[in-house]
Write a protein that holds these residues in place. Sequence first.
Motif, PDB file in Angstrom:
ATOM      1  N   UNK A 166       0.807  -1.224   0.000  1.00 53.85           N
ATOM      2  CA  UNK A 166       0.000   0.000   0.000  1.00 53.85           C
ATOM      3  C   UNK A 166       0.838   1.272   0.000  1.00 53.85           C
ATOM      4  N   UNK A 167       2.095   1.174   0.435  1.00 55.57           N
ATOM      5  CA  UNK A 167       2.928   2.375   0.505  1.00 55.57           C
ATOM      6  C   UNK A 167       3.111   3.005  -0.873  1.00 55.57           C
ATOM      7  N   UNK A 168       3.307   2.153  -1.895  1.00 57.28           N
ATOM      8  CA  UNK A 168       3.553   2.710  -3.233  1.00 57.28           C
ATOM      9  C   UNK A 168       2.888   1.875  -4.327  1.00 57.28           C
ATOM     10  N   UNK A 169       1.812   1.179  -3.936  1.00 55.21           N
ATOM     11  CA  UNK A 169       1.049   0.393  -4.912  1.00 55.21           C
ATOM     12  C   UNK A 169       1.955  -0.604  -5.638  1.00 55.21           C
ATOM     13  N   UNK A 170       2.641  -1.434  -4.851  1.00 53.07           N
ATOM     14  CA  UNK A 170       3.633  -2.381  -5.360  1.00 53.07           C
ATOM     15  C   UNK A 170       2.940  -3.684  -5.762  1.00 53.07           C
ATOM     16  N   UNK A 171       2.861  -3.935  -7.071  1.00 58.46           N
ATOM     17  CA  UNK A 171       2.179  -5.115  -7.574  1.00 58.46           C
ATOM     18  C   UNK A 171       2.813  -6.415  -7.116  1.00 58.46           C
ATOM     19  N   UNK A 172       4.124  -6.461  -7.109  1.00 56.60           N
ATOM     20  CA  UNK A 172       4.796  -7.700  -6.707  1.00 56.60           C
ATOM     21  C   UNK A 172       4.535  -8.029  -5.236  1.00 56.60           C
ATOM     22  N   UNK A 173       4.376  -6.996  -4.429  1.00 53.53           N
ATOM     23  CA  UNK A 173       4.073  -7.229  -3.023  1.00 53.53           C
ATOM     24  C   UNK A 173       2.636  -7.731  -2.859  1.00 53.53           C
ATOM     25  N   UNK A 174       1.725  -7.191  -3.659  1.00 51.95           N
ATOM     26  CA  UNK A 174       0.336  -7.698  -3.626  1.00 51.95           C
ATOM     27  C   UNK A 174       0.304  -9.160  -4.054  1.00 51.95           C
ATOM     28  N   UNK A 175       1.167  -9.533  -5.015  1.00 52.51           N
ATOM     29  CA  UNK A 175       1.253 -10.924  -5.449  1.00 52.51           C
ATOM     30  C   UNK A 175       1.652 -11.824  -4.282  1.00 52.51           C
ATOM     31  N   UNK A 176       2.637 -11.397  -3.508  1.00 53.61           N
ATOM     32  CA  UNK A 176       3.045 -12.179  -2.331  1.00 53.61           C
ATOM     33  C   UNK A 176       1.884 -12.329  -1.358  1.00 53.61           C
ATOM     34  N   UNK A 177       1.166 -11.237  -1.157  1.00 54.57           N
ATOM     35  CA  UNK A 177       0.012 -11.285  -0.252  1.00 54.57           C
ATOM     36  C   UNK A 177      -1.022 -12.287  -0.755  1.00 54.57           C
ATOM     37  N   UNK A 178      -1.338 -12.182  -2.025  1.00 54.29           N
ATOM     38  CA  UNK A 178      -2.350 -13.070  -2.587  1.00 54.29           C
ATOM     39  C   UNK A 178      -1.970 -14.527  -2.515  1.00 54.29           C
ATOM     40  N   UNK A 179      -0.707 -14.814  -2.798  1.00 55.85           N
ATOM     41  CA  UNK A 179      -0.239 -16.195  -2.780  1.00 55.85           C
ATOM     42  C   UNK A 179      -0.368 -16.802  -1.375  1.00 55.85           C
ATOM     43  N   UNK A 180       0.026 -16.029  -0.345  1.00 57.78           N
ATOM     44  CA  UNK A 180      -0.052 -16.549   1.020  1.00 57.78           C
ATOM     45  C   UNK A 180      -1.506 -16.718   1.482  1.00 57.78           C
ATOM     46  N   UNK A 181      -2.359 -15.788   1.092  1.00 57.30           N
ATOM     47  CA  UNK A 181      -3.769 -15.917   1.468  1.00 57.30           C
ATOM     48  C   UNK A 181      -4.388 -17.159   0.822  1.00 57.30           C
ATOM     49  N   UNK A 182      -3.986 -17.424  -0.410  1.00 51.23           N
ATOM     50  CA  UNK A 182      -4.497 -18.619  -1.087  1.00 51.23           C
ATOM     51  C   UNK A 182      -4.029 -19.887  -0.380  1.00 51.23           C
ATOM     52  N   UNK A 183      -2.763 -19.897   0.075  1.00 50.53           N
ATOM     53  CA  UNK A 183      -2.254 -21.046   0.823  1.00 50.53           C
ATOM     54  C   UNK A 183      -3.049 -21.291   2.096  1.00 50.53           C
ATOM     55  N   UNK A 184      -3.564 -20.211   2.675  1.00 45.22           N
ATOM     56  CA  UNK A 184      -4.383 -20.316   3.886  1.00 45.22           C
ATOM     57  C   UNK A 184      -5.858 -20.561   3.552  1.00 45.22           C
ATOM     58  N   UNK A 185      -6.113 -20.792   2.239  1.00 46.01           N
ATOM     59  CA  UNK A 185      -7.471 -21.031   1.737  1.00 46.01           C
ATOM     60  C   UNK A 185      -8.398 -19.836   1.971  1.00 46.01           C
ATOM     61  N   UNK A 186      -7.787 -18.657   2.050  1.00 43.32           N
ATOM     62  CA  UNK A 186      -8.546 -17.398   2.105  1.00 43.32           C
ATOM     63  C   UNK A 186      -8.668 -16.911   0.657  1.00 43.32           C
ATOM     64  N   UNK A 187      -9.515 -17.628  -0.115  1.00 41.96           N
ATOM     65  CA  UNK A 187      -9.495 -17.434  -1.559  1.00 41.96           C
ATOM     66  C   UNK A 187     -10.036 -16.077  -2.005  1.00 41.96           C
ATOM     67  N   UNK A 188     -11.102 -15.614  -1.404  1.00 41.26           N
ATOM     68  CA  UNK A 188     -11.665 -14.330  -1.837  1.00 41.26           C
ATOM     69  C   UNK A 188     -10.711 -13.163  -1.548  1.00 41.26           C
ATOM     70  N   UNK A 189     -10.156 -13.055  -0.314  1.00 42.13           N
ATOM     71  CA  UNK A 189      -9.155 -12.009  -0.098  1.00 42.13           C
ATOM     72  C   UNK A 189      -7.934 -12.189  -1.001  1.00 42.13           C
ATOM     73  N   UNK A 190      -7.593 -13.437  -1.305  1.00 45.03           N
ATOM     74  CA  UNK A 190      -6.452 -13.692  -2.190  1.00 45.03           C
ATOM     75  C   UNK A 190      -6.724 -13.133  -3.573  1.00 45.03           C
ATOM     76  N   UNK A 191      -7.926 -13.372  -4.082  1.00 42.81           N
ATOM     77  CA  UNK A 191      -8.294 -12.876  -5.415  1.00 42.81           C
ATOM     78  C   UNK A 191      -8.255 -11.347  -5.446  1.00 42.81           C
ATOM     79  N   UNK A 192      -8.747 -10.720  -4.372  1.00 38.32           N
ATOM     80  CA  UNK A 192      -8.728  -9.255  -4.312  1.00 38.32           C
ATOM     81  C   UNK A 192      -7.292  -8.731  -4.373  1.00 38.32           C
ATOM     82  N   UNK A 193      -6.396  -9.374  -3.629  1.00 35.53           N
ATOM     83  CA  UNK A 193      -4.998  -8.944  -3.614  1.00 35.53           C
ATOM     84  C   UNK A 193      -4.344  -9.176  -4.972  1.00 35.53           C
TER      85      UNK A 193
END
Length: 418
Positions: A324-351
């Motif tokens: 969020x500091x500078x709208x870093x796409x690669x960082x959002x990718x990391x967030x999404x990947x980890x959320x998916x691993x935790x089966x938090x699929x909807x937040x993962x898709x948003x990220x």
Amino acid sequence: MRKVNKLAAAMLLSLSGGAIVASPAALAAKGDCPIDKRKSQAVGQSSAKKVQKSFQAYQEGNLDEAIAILLEANPKDKFDKAYVARMLGNFYAEKGQMDTSLKYLKQAVDANVLGGGDHGQTMRLYADILVGEKQFKEAVGYYYKWMEFTCKTEDAQVYRRISVSHSQLKEWDDSLKTADKAIEYSDKPDKGLYQLKLTAYFNKKQYKNAIGVLETMVKLFPADKTLWVQLAQFYLLVEDYKNAMVTYDLAYKMQALTTEANLKRLPQLMAQQGTPYQAAKIFEKHMKSGQIEKNKANVEQLARFFHQAKEMKTAANLYGEAADFDNDGDMYLKQGRLLALEQEFRPAIAALKKALDAGVKNKGEVDFELGLAYIGLKQYKSAHTYMKRAANDSKTARNAKSYISYLKEKARINNITL
């Protein structure tokens, strides 16, 4: 009226023709020592009145008058010239006019005619002022002349000043030797002497020897918490990470880690040595307190600690915060990947969609992760759309194509049109 100092008392005895009382150390110098062979004498009659009058003014607190009287003395005899020069050197030193003081003290010393005690005291004062005026090379020479004249070869303070002078001249080997001499002859441990050794070893790049000095120092000066920090830093220099971590941890428990750099270094070492959760909690604590700045780099670092500790959801949230500091796409990718691993699929898709919107180095990778997240939600049509996009990227094509086959089979079984 000012209190008469030791030097003034010695002058007074000289003026009256009395013998100068030597210090206990001087009394120990016997036999062939030059100071013992140098006879005391009084100033000549022509200079004595001016000297006595000057000294009286000095005792009464009139330093400028004392100097003025001596400047009028105009002594003729070599001894009288040296004696007057000695007094002027001392008086100008007391006024803080060190250049002038040195001029007169050098005259007195180089004349080499003063009585034993007077000559020794004058050489020592001259060398001390030379150090104060950063004339280190000349100071060293006169300290050794003083030793030769007085036979005082076990004076810790003189060796200390010689070591300081060598250090200032970057003569590290000589600084080490004389610091060791000063340590040998000191009545009690002197932290400054060990610091001189530490400086020398550091500049010689002999870091293991420097560690040995610091290991001694922490035992001798346990109240100085900063020494533990220095020791930890030297362990890092020799890549002894285990001891560095243990020592930083001890310093931390002593509340000796006060800078942001040190508060960050301890968690880094902890994570490296296999305790990432503890590292994360310490880092988090000091970020909340403000001792570690809350910026993108530090939030990302905290996320990595939690990631290493397998605290995936916490790490994912922090990766998102860093993004969020500078709208870093690669960082959002990391967030999404980890959320998916935790089966938090909807937040993962948003990220992951934020990652696409922000721009990433490899879009195919994000498309592939989106396809997986939609499979997790059993939304096979959306999953198929993103897997087809991922199949067009060379880095994800092979895996994406295998999932496309899987999705076609799922669609057939569930009667879904892709």
